[in-house]
Design a protein around this motif. Structure first.
Motif, short mmCIF file in Angstrom:
data_model
loop_
_atom_site.label_atom_id
_atom_site.label_comp_id
_atom_site.label_asym_id
_atom_site.label_seq_id
_atom_site.Cartn_x
_atom_site.Cartn_y
_atom_site.Cartn_z
N GLN A 62 0.72 -1.21 -0.09
CA GLN A 62 -0.12 -0.09 0.01
C GLN A 62 0.82 1.22 0.16
N TYR B 255 -9.82 9.78 5.92
CA TYR B 255 -11.06 9.25 5.96
C TYR B 255 -11.61 8.60 7.31
N LEU C 285 -16.92 4.59 4.16
CA LEU C 285 -15.94 5.31 4.60
C LEU C 285 -16.48 6.93 4.54
N PHE D 17 -8.14 6.40 8.13
CA PHE D 17 -7.23 5.97 7.00
C PHE D 17 -6.77 7.16 6.49
N GLY E 92 -4.11 3.59 3.07
CA GLY E 92 -3.36 2.87 3.97
C GLY E 92 -3.91 1.80 4.77
N ALA E 93 -3.49 0.97 6.03
CA ALA E 93 -4.27 0.08 6.60
C ALA E 93 -4.84 0.71 7.50
N TYR F 44 -15.31 3.86 -8.38
CA TYR F 44 -14.09 2.91 -7.82
C TYR F 44 -14.84 1.70 -7.19
N TYR G 226 -13.66 -1.07 -4.13
CA TYR G 226 -12.59 -1.58 -3.17
C TYR G 226 -13.06 -2.72 -2.61
N GLN H 182 -12.14 -4.52 1.31
CA GLN H 182 -11.45 -4.49 2.62
C GLN H 182 -11.62 -5.73 3.30
N ARG I 252 -8.76 -4.41 8.11
CA ARG I 252 -7.51 -3.87 7.12
C ARG I 252 -8.00 -2.71 6.48
N GLY I 253 -7.04 -2.29 5.77
CA GLY I 253 -7.22 -0.92 4.78
C GLY I 253 -7.99 -1.40 3.69
N LEU I 254 -8.28 -0.62 2.81
CA LEU I 254 -8.98 -0.67 1.57
C LEU I 254 -7.88 -1.13 0.50
N GLN I 255 -8.41 -2.04 -0.39
CA GLN I 255 -7.61 -2.44 -1.69
C GLN I 255 -8.33 -1.97 -2.82
N LEU I 256 -7.79 -1.04 -3.50
CA LEU I 256 -8.38 -0.77 -4.90
C LEU I 256 -8.45 -1.83 -5.80
N GLU J 68 -6.71 -2.74 -10.88
CA GLU J 68 -5.59 -2.49 -10.04
C GLU J 68 -4.91 -3.87 -9.86
N PHE K 125 -15.49 -7.03 2.38
CA PHE K 125 -16.30 -6.08 2.50
C PHE K 125 -16.08 -5.25 1.36
N LEU L 144 -16.71 -2.02 -1.14
CA LEU L 144 -17.13 -0.59 -1.07
C LEU L 144 -17.06 -0.09 -2.52
N GLN M 298 -13.66 11.38 -2.03
CA GLN M 298 -14.52 10.29 -2.70
C GLN M 298 -15.53 9.99 -1.66
N PHE N 204 -18.31 7.52 -0.30
CA PHE N 204 -18.48 5.84 -0.27
C PHE N 204 -20.18 5.67 -0.11
#
Lengths: 112, 111
Positions: free
Chosen positions: A2, A35, A43, A88, A103-104, B34, B36, B38, B42-46, B59, B88, B90, B100, B102
């Motif tokens: 990331q 966010y 978010l 985030f 990020g995480a 977008y 994503y 999750q 954890r964070g968001l993965q695009l 991506e 999850f 999004l 953005q 959501f």
């Protein structure tokens, strides 16, 4: 990996205290965004700071950006129990395309 | 004002079954869209983003695909779900290089 990495991963404070969260990233950016996410929800955007800005305020939130160190910080002053959430940072690399890298996150717990 | 919808809110699917998640935006035109994912805690993965109808950028090469058949509609699909597709999901929209917005998300469990 990331683009953005938050620090700390988790933070527990008392109501009324300030909370500071940091974000580091790797490449040049157009902007950096913070966010908030409540558990199991979408978010919510807090603040966007552009690469030519150094500091922004919004209510109890203060964001700084240091492009030379590729880092940002989010300060929440006079925290409340309702601030409990995950925070985030997200960066938009200046390579074009409008993609955003998250990020995480930092999990903040504010004790009443 | 603008609103973003995602459905379903939750979904439980068996391994190997197909997937279709839909996202629609109201009150705006020509948004960036977008998808994503999750993982828990954890964070968001695009996964995908789109700057216009039929324009999809991927991506992460994986078991998923995305389509944008209309300006304000973004669909995430899979022909055969894997256990690792649980998470999850999004959807979000933006105007160019700005914040953005959501949707509420879809929680997918693959069994």
């Amino acid at each position: 990996s990331q683009q953005g990495e938050e620090d700390p991963q988790a933070l527990s404070i008392q109501e009324g205290e300030n909370a500071t969260m940091n974000c580091s990233y790797k490449t040049s950016i157009n902007n950096l965004q913070w966010y908030r996410q409540n558990s199991g929800r979408g978010l919510v955007h807090l603040i966007l700071i552009r690469s030519n800005e150094r500091e922004k305020h919004s209510g109890r939130l203060r964001v700084t950006l240091d492009t030379s160190k590729k880092s940002s910080s989010l300060l929440i002053t006079a925290s409340r129990a309702a601030d409990t959430a995950s925070y985030f940072c997200a960066t938009e690399p200046d390579t074009g395309g409008f993609k955003t890298i998250f990020g995480a996150g930092t999990r903040l717990f504010v004790k009443a | 004002s603008q609103t973003i919808h995602q459905w379903p809110a939750t979904l439980v699917q068996p391994v190997g079954s197909p997937l279709s998640l839909e996202c629609t935006v109201e009150g705006t035109s020509n948004p960036n869209l977008y998808w994503y994912r999750q993982a828990a805690g954890r964070g968001l993965q695009l996964l995908f983003y789109s700057v216009g109808i039929g324009q999809i950028s991927s991506e992460v090469p994986q078991n998923l695909s995305a389509s944008r058949p209309q300006d304000r509609q973004f669909i995430l699909s899979s022909k055969k779900l894997l256990l690792s597709d649980s998470g999850f999901y999004l959807c979000a929209w933006s105007w160019g290089s700005n914040e953005q917005f959501f949707g509420p998300g879809t929680r997918l469990t693959v069994l």
